[in-house]
Design a protein around this motif. Structure first.
Motif, PDB file in Angstrom:
ATOM      1  N   ALA A 210       0.802  -1.221   0.000  1.00 29.16           N
ATOM      2  CA  ALA A 210       0.000   0.000   0.000  1.00 29.16           C
ATOM      3  C   ALA A 210       0.836   1.272   0.000  1.00 29.16           C
ATOM      4  CB  ALA A 210      -0.930  -0.011   1.212  1.00 29.16           C
ATOM      5  N   SER A 211       2.028   1.208   0.580  1.00 32.95           N
ATOM      6  CA  SER A 211       2.860   2.410   0.673  1.00 32.95           C
ATOM      7  C   SER A 211       3.552   2.751  -0.637  1.00 32.95           C
ATOM      8  CB  SER A 211       3.925   2.225   1.758  1.00 32.95           C
ATOM      9  OG  SER A 211       4.776   1.126   1.438  1.00 32.95           O
ATOM     10  N   LEU A 212       3.537   1.830  -1.592  1.00 31.83           N
ATOM     11  CA  LEU A 212       4.221   2.053  -2.866  1.00 31.83           C
ATOM     12  C   LEU A 212       3.344   2.829  -3.840  1.00 31.83           C
ATOM     13  CD1 LEU A 212       6.593   1.553  -4.842  1.00 31.83           C
ATOM     14  CD2 LEU A 212       5.483  -0.614  -5.450  1.00 31.83           C
ATOM     15  N   GLN A 213       3.815   3.992  -4.227  1.00 30.86           N
ATOM     16  CA  GLN A 213       3.146   4.792  -5.256  1.00 30.86           C
ATOM     17  C   GLN A 213       3.998   4.731  -6.512  1.00 30.86           C
ATOM     18  OE1 GLN A 213       0.067   6.302  -4.718  1.00 30.86           O
ATOM     19  NE2 GLN A 213       0.217   5.104  -2.816  1.00 30.86           N
ATOM     20  N   TYR A 214       3.444   4.168  -7.564  1.00 29.40           N
ATOM     21  CA  TYR A 214       4.243   4.002  -8.773  1.00 29.40           C
ATOM     22  C   TYR A 214       3.504   4.504 -10.005  1.00 29.40           C
ATOM     23  CZ  TYR A 214       1.288  -0.089  -9.672  1.00 29.40           C
ATOM     24  OH  TYR A 214       0.217  -0.924  -9.898  1.00 29.40           O
ATOM     25  N   GLY A 215       4.273   4.774 -11.040  1.00 30.47           N
ATOM     26  CA  GLY A 215       3.709   5.163 -12.322  1.00 30.47           C
ATOM     27  C   GLY A 215       4.332   4.310 -13.413  1.00 30.47           C
ATOM     28  N   VAL A 216       3.756   4.352 -14.588  1.00 25.21           N
ATOM     29  CA  VAL A 216       4.256   3.566 -15.714  1.00 25.21           C
ATOM     30  C   VAL A 216       4.336   4.446 -16.953  1.00 25.21           C
ATOM     31  CG1 VAL A 216       3.942   1.506 -17.136  1.00 25.21           C
ATOM     32  CG2 VAL A 216       3.099   1.518 -14.780  1.00 25.21           C
ATOM     33  N   VAL A 217       5.485   4.444 -17.629  1.00 26.13           N
ATOM     34  CA  VAL A 217       5.659   5.172 -18.887  1.00 26.13           C
ATOM     35  C   VAL A 217       6.315   4.248 -19.903  1.00 26.13           C
ATOM     36  CG1 VAL A 217       5.840   7.463 -17.822  1.00 26.13           C
ATOM     37  CG2 VAL A 217       7.910   6.075 -18.146  1.00 26.13           C
TER      38      VAL A 217
END
Length: 411
Positions: free
Chosen positions: A278-285
């Motif tokens: 839950a603590s992981l905030q990620y994005g994808v490009v």
């Protein structure tokens, strides 16, 4: 490459979504009927989804499609590494199943033996499928397999780590190298990728190679050397751990989860594991290109469903109905959502990306994704071996990227 796993939500909820498919299957395409008068009550299916939760999800979809076709499904699941040898043995002994799933790079090899029937024989529609998807299921200009959903790879990044370092997600190689260097500190590497001596190592290298104009027919070119130089430089300057030479894609994911890699090259099947933290905030490009303006070309992963040449026309006709049903719009959307994969039909992409924002980048990439066997067909495995051999040679410093590629190409 590897089938995507389902999203990290309660299994019962996701399974219920698929079990509800029979009501949706009224939209499934119907294959041509057999001229035989034989009554078929059961057909056999073989696939390599032998682990949960995919085993249940695919099983429910098969059962629903079997119900639609009026047959029971007798399913056999085998380990992925054993599938091809088993298929070749069954082909020789004429004991192939009625429906056969294959990893898309393996289709060419099996179709070349004459073991598969062209889907056109059963009037199965191939309309609206992404070009790469059709290419993956085609052998000598005939479509033998269709994938309901597919996958590819992109660049994941840890939002908190990049924000703290004042780094924006990179779009070019220069930006990638600068970002990776700045994000490398202590036991944290800027980037993680898989460069091991297997097809996975080749798979993860293909986006930088293909997007730069490299060609698998001949890897001894400037374009491919430039791509391999990028990989080599990232390891040489310490932005990527030298352990990448042995890591699997699962290992890469573990490094990212542990905060030991600020960015990683990986696929959507890792999303359930990422979402559990839950603590992981990620994005994808998209994986960066050498120069702004170049088109990102990523490899297409996923499995195709085929109708083997069993010699029984009535059973083949029923098998074709199941394959057609699995590839319906409704099934593509339902299976993609629960399995973190991408619908294969281009007409479904926009709606799917809007409803599943974490998969939007992958959905966009599939539009231009290429089948690994698209140019070389059944010769792809040999060339894939040359590519990962060159990667290993260059990253271990045994030769320059150009020399490593020249040596491998000549093998």
């Amino acid at each position: 490459m590897k089938s995507a796993f389902t999203k990290s939500r309660p299994l019962a909820v996701a399974v219920t979504a698929l079990i509800g498919l029979p009501a949706m299957l009224s939209g499934c395409g119907t294959a041509a009927s057999s001229s035989s008068t034989e009554s078929v009550s059961e057909i056999s299916v073989m696939d390599y989804y032998n682990n949960e939760p995919d085993k249940t999800f695919i099983g429910d979809a098969l059962t629903a499609c079997g119900t639609k076709a009026g047959v029971n499904i007798k399913r056999e699941t085998v380990p992925g590494k054993s599938l091809i040898s088993k298929v070749l043995q069954q082909s020789s002994s004429k004991t192939l199943p009625d429906v056969l799933m294959l990893d898309n790079p393996d289709l060419q090899q099996i179709a070349a033996t004459g073991a598969l029937a062209p889907l056109a024989d059963f009037n199965i529609s191939t309309a609206d499928f992404a070009p790469g998807v059709l290419s993956a299921g085609t052998y000598k200009d005939k479509v033998y397999g269709l994938a309901p959903t597919v996958n590819t790879i992109a660049l994941f990044y840890n939002k908190d780590i990049l924000t703290k370092a004042g780094v924006t997600p990179p779009a070019t190689w220069d930006e990638l190298e600068a970002a990776a260097a700045k994000l490398t500190s202590g036991d944290q590497y800027g980037l993680a990728f898989n460069a091991n001596p297997t097809y996975e190592g080749t798979w993860q290298f293909l986006p930088v190679m293909w997007s730069n104009g490299g060609n698998e027919k001949n890897i001894d070119t400037e374009e491919t050397a430039q791509a391999l130089q990028l990989w080599t430089d990232l390891v040489k300057d310490g932005s990527v751990s030298s352990s990448a030479l042995n890591w699997t894609q699962a290992d890469v994911k573990d490094q990212f989860l542990a905060g030991k890699a600020a960015m990683m090259v990986n696929g959507p099947w890792q999303i359930p594991s990422l979402d559990k933290q839950a603590s992981l905030q990620y994005g994808v490009v998209k994986i960066p290109v050498r120069e702004a303006g170049q088109t990102v070309v990523a490899p297409l992963g996923g499995e195709v469903w085929t109708v083997p040449q069993t010699g029984n026309k009535a059973r083949q006709a029923k098998a074709a109905e199941v394959v057609s049903c699995l590839n319906s719009d409704e099934n593509q959307l339902a299976m993609a959502k629960v399995r973190n994969t991408i619908p294969s039909k281009t007409t479904l992409a926009a709606k799917f990306a809007e409803e599943n924002p974490k998969l939007a980048t992958f959905t966009e990439l599939v539009k231009t994704a290429r089948a690994r066997t698209g140019q070389l067909g059944e010769e792809w495995p040999a060339q894939a071996t040359k590519i990962y051999t060159a990667i290993q040679t260059a990253l271990t410093g045994k030769a320059t990227p150009s020399e490593a590629l020249k040596q491998a190409q000549g093998q």
